[in-house]
Design a protein around this motif. Structure first.
Motif, PDB file in Angstrom:
ATOM      1  N   GLU A  21       0.825  -1.210   0.000  1.00  0.00           N
ATOM      2  CA  GLU A  21       0.000   0.000   0.000  1.00  0.00           C
ATOM      3  C   GLU A  21       0.857   1.256   0.000  1.00  0.00           C
ATOM      4  N   GLU A  22       1.962   1.245   0.755  1.00  0.00           N
ATOM      5  CA  GLU A  22       2.872   2.398   0.787  1.00  0.00           C
ATOM      6  C   GLU A  22       3.499   2.628  -0.583  1.00  0.00           C
ATOM      7  N   ASN A  26       1.914   6.469  -3.603  1.00  0.00           N
ATOM      8  CA  ASN A  26       2.491   7.588  -4.333  1.00  0.00           C
ATOM      9  C   ASN A  26       2.741   7.274  -5.802  1.00  0.00           C
ATOM     10  N   LEU A  27       2.312   6.126  -6.251  1.00  0.00           N
ATOM     11  CA  LEU A  27       2.549   5.700  -7.617  1.00  0.00           C
ATOM     12  C   LEU A  27       1.556   6.341  -8.586  1.00  0.00           C
ATOM     13  N   TRP A  28       0.280   6.200  -8.306  1.00  0.00           N
ATOM     14  CA  TRP A  28      -0.768   6.716  -9.185  1.00  0.00           C
ATOM     15  C   TRP A  28      -1.168   8.117  -8.767  1.00  0.00           C
ATOM     16  N   HIS A  29      -1.312   8.986  -9.754  1.00  0.00           N
ATOM     17  CA  HIS A  29      -1.702  10.378  -9.519  1.00  0.00           C
ATOM     18  C   HIS A  29      -3.165  10.570  -9.917  1.00  0.00           C
ATOM     19  N   LYS A  39       6.781  14.574 -20.561  1.00  0.00           N
ATOM     20  CA  LYS A  39       7.033  13.256 -19.968  1.00  0.00           C
ATOM     21  C   LYS A  39       6.007  12.255 -20.473  1.00  0.00           C
ATOM     22  N   LYS A  40       6.474  11.022 -20.716  1.00  0.00           N
ATOM     23  CA  LYS A  40       5.545   9.940 -21.044  1.00  0.00           C
ATOM     24  C   LYS A  40       4.814   9.558 -19.762  1.00  0.00           C
ATOM     25  N   ILE A  41       3.536   9.291 -19.907  1.00  0.00           N
ATOM     26  CA  ILE A  41       2.745   8.843 -18.762  1.00  0.00           C
ATOM     27  C   ILE A  41       1.910   7.639 -19.161  1.00  0.00           C
ATOM     28  N   LEU A  42       1.632   6.814 -18.188  1.00  0.00           N
ATOM     29  CA  LEU A  42       0.727   5.684 -18.370  1.00  0.00           C
ATOM     30  C   LEU A  42      -0.599   6.119 -17.786  1.00  0.00           C
ATOM     31  N   TYR A  80       3.958   7.747 -13.939  1.00  0.00           N
ATOM     32  CA  TYR A  80       5.144   7.752 -14.788  1.00  0.00           C
ATOM     33  C   TYR A  80       5.617   6.310 -14.933  1.00  0.00           C
ATOM     34  N   PRO A  81       5.763   5.791 -16.159  1.00  0.00           N
ATOM     35  CA  PRO A  81       6.169   4.394 -16.349  1.00  0.00           C
ATOM     36  C   PRO A  81       7.509   4.042 -15.708  1.00  0.00           C
TER      37      PRO A  81
END
Length: 93
Positions: A21-22, A26-29, A39-42, A80-81
């Motif tokens: 969970e930690e 902060n992974l997905w915005h 910047k490339k984004i997924l 960000y990938p």
């Protein structure tokens, strides 16, 4: 003397779940947060995942802004990938 906690397996799994969970926190915005220009984004949409490059507002065409892109593509969230799979032994560029 070794004393074993009968709940050790549960505590271990709780810790593993917390760590996951930690990492993901902060992974997905949120789709309301703008990515860095160029910047490339997924992106995660109702149709699945797609990789795009965000070129900034007004640079795609006149009047296009991030929230228009979010609406047009039905973006739920993005990341960000390079955060998902960083290169070993160097920066992720």
């Amino acid at each position: 003397m070794v004393v074993r906690d009968k709940n050790a397996a549960k505590h271990f799994l709780d810790g593993a779940e917390w760590a996951e969970e930690e990492f993901l926190k902060n992974l997905w915005h949120s789709n309301t947060e703008k990515p860095e220009v160029g910047k490339k984004i997924l992106v995660y949409t109702i149709d699945g995942y797609e990789t795009i490059t965000y070129v900034g507002e007004g640079e795609i065409d006149s009047g296009t802004n991030w929230m228009d892109i979010v609406s047009d593509m039905a973006i739920a969230c993005w990341c960000y990938p390079e955060v998902l799979c960083p290169k070993k032994g160097g920066d992720s560029k």
